[in-house]
Write an enzyme that holds these catalytic residues in place. Structure first.
Site, PDB file in Angstrom:
ATOM      1  NE  ARG A   1      13.094   6.206 -12.731  1.00 11.40           N
ATOM      2  CZ  ARG A   1      12.796   5.624 -11.571  1.00 11.40           C
ATOM      3  NH1 ARG A   1      13.790   5.523 -10.865  1.00 11.40           N
ATOM      4  NH2 ARG A   1      11.372   4.990 -11.505  1.00 11.40           N
TER       5      ARG A   1
ATOM      6  NE  ARG B   1       6.216  -1.057  -2.724  1.00 14.93           N
ATOM      7  CZ  ARG B   1       5.732   0.070  -2.854  1.00 14.93           C
ATOM      8  NH1 ARG B   1       4.587   0.382  -2.303  1.00 14.93           N
ATOM      9  NH2 ARG B   1       6.251   0.954  -3.577  1.00 14.93           N
TER      10      ARG B   1
ATOM     11  CG  LEU C   1      -0.624  -1.803   1.201  1.00 16.78           C
ATOM     12  CD1 LEU C   1      -1.937  -1.765   2.068  1.00 16.78           C
ATOM     13  CD2 LEU C   1      -0.255  -3.150   0.790  1.00 16.78           C
TER      14      LEU C   1
ATOM     15  CG  ASN D   1      10.632  -2.392 -12.692  1.00 19.69           C
ATOM     16  OD1 ASN D   1      10.947  -3.180 -12.154  1.00 19.69           O
ATOM     17  ND2 ASN D   1       9.440  -2.030 -13.530  1.00 19.69           N
TER      18      ASN D   1
ATOM     19  CG  ASN E   1       3.464   5.194 -10.970  1.00 17.56           C
ATOM     20  OD1 ASN E   1       3.074   4.139 -11.135  1.00 17.56           O
ATOM     21  ND2 ASN E   1       3.988   5.699 -10.315  1.00 17.56           N
TER      22      ASN E   1
ATOM     23  CD  GLU F   1      -1.789 -13.983   6.424  1.00 20.65           C
ATOM     24  OE1 GLU F   1      -0.477 -13.622   6.796  1.00 20.65           O
ATOM     25  OE2 GLU F   1      -2.559 -13.975   6.645  1.00 20.65           O
TER      26      GLU F   1
ATOM     27  CG  ASP G   1       8.659  -0.109  -5.937  1.00 23.79           C
ATOM     28  OD1 ASP G   1       8.657   0.722  -6.888  1.00 23.79           O
ATOM     29  OD2 ASP G   1       8.825   0.093  -4.878  1.00 23.79           O
TER      30      ASP G   1
END
Ligand code: IPE
Ligand code: IPE
Ligand code: MG
Length: 261
Positions: free
Chosen positions: A44, A200, A207, A33, A79, A219, A31
């Site tokens: 973007r 992440r 999440l 970008n 998305n 983890e 994540d």
């Protein structure tokens, strides 16, 4: 920092990581970008393009370290709701990636897989994806690279539940035979071990519908680095963090210490 100094830092960190425990499976939510690009006054899509450089760097590093599986969240079920132009640009980039990585994946003995509702992908992505999966499946592999594409964990669990229900209804499966393994076999990630570490990038602490079943005992690591800047150093630093943790799986610390003798 000079390039030489940076390379030496990277080598030192790599050596440190190699001395510790290497997880079998790392999964990443790539994540940040869009914000990376916007902060630079760029469109973007420039962030997504730069992000594919991180995909290459992280894949290569993961393979060198001896991970057996790397799973990258490349496009979520949600998305599809993004503006048409951005979805189109992401599909173009995916196609480009699939066409350009063939030699890199084959030379490094990496098998490509995909997890998600792949039927929703346009044919310009589905075709090179099927082709590359086919080519890499026929060769010896030392790491599986799974792209989570058009992927949503709830969608995946619904899909698995339907498949179980239809087998029970048809008399092919007894309801009592449903257990974690049987459900796991019907997930889009069937065959993969559970992730040991979920990372992440990009600063958000959530999440976003990623591997909800599979990450039950993973983890979790949230880092502020945007994905385009993550690269090898990001993965190596994440693994150092992982190596400092104690995974207890419900047991006590003393039990865990005794097991590891
Ligand atoms: C991750 O970056 C890539 C995809 C979701 C496809 P984003 O595009 O979500 O970037 P931010 O979160 O807006 O910065
Ligand atoms: C998650 O990122 C999906 C991918 C990285 C492919 P998003 O940017 O779509 O997640 P939200 O919308 O911030 O939760
Ligand atoms: Mg995002």
């Amino acid at each position: 920092m000079k390039d030489g100094a940076r390379a030496r830092d990277l080598d030192a960190l790599r050596a440190e990581v190699r001395r510790g425990r290497i997880p079998a499976h790392v999964a990443i939510v790539m994540d940040g970008n869009g914000r990376w690009a916007e902060a630079r006054g760029l469109p973007r899509v420039a962030g997504h393009r730069e992000g594919s450089e991180s995909v290459r760097a992280v894949t290569r590093e993961a393979r060198k370290l001896g991970l057996s599986a790397l799973t990258l969240y490349a496009f979520s079920a949600q998305n599809w709701l993004r503006p048409r132009d951005e979805v189109g640009a992401l599909m173009d980039l995916l196609r480009e990636y699939l066409l350009s990585e063939r030699a890199e994946l084959c030379d490094n003995q990496i098998r490509l897989e995909a997890a998600g509702d792949l039927a929703r992908l346009p044919s310009r992505v589905r075709e090179p994806l099927a082709e590359l999966r086919g080519v890499t499946a026929g060769r010896p592999a030392r790491m599986v690279l799974t792209l989570a594409l058009s992927y949503g964990s709830r969608e995946e669990i619904v899909h698995a539940a339907r498949s179980l229900a239809s087998d029970v209804a048809a008399g092919r499966l007894a309801a009592e035979a449903i257990d974690e393994e049987e459900l796991g076999r019907r997930l889009w990630t069937a065959g993969l071990p559970d992730p040991d570490l979920v990372i992440r990038t990009g600063g958000e602490r959530r999440l976003s519908n990623y591997l909800l079943w599979q990450a039950a005992y993973a983890e979790l690591l949230f880092v502020d680095t945007p994905w385009p800047e993550f690269r090898e150093i990001g993965l190596l630093s994440a693994l150092r963090d992982f190596q400092r943790r104690e995974r207890r799986f419900g047991k006590t610390s003393a039990q865990v210490a005794a097991e590891h003798g």
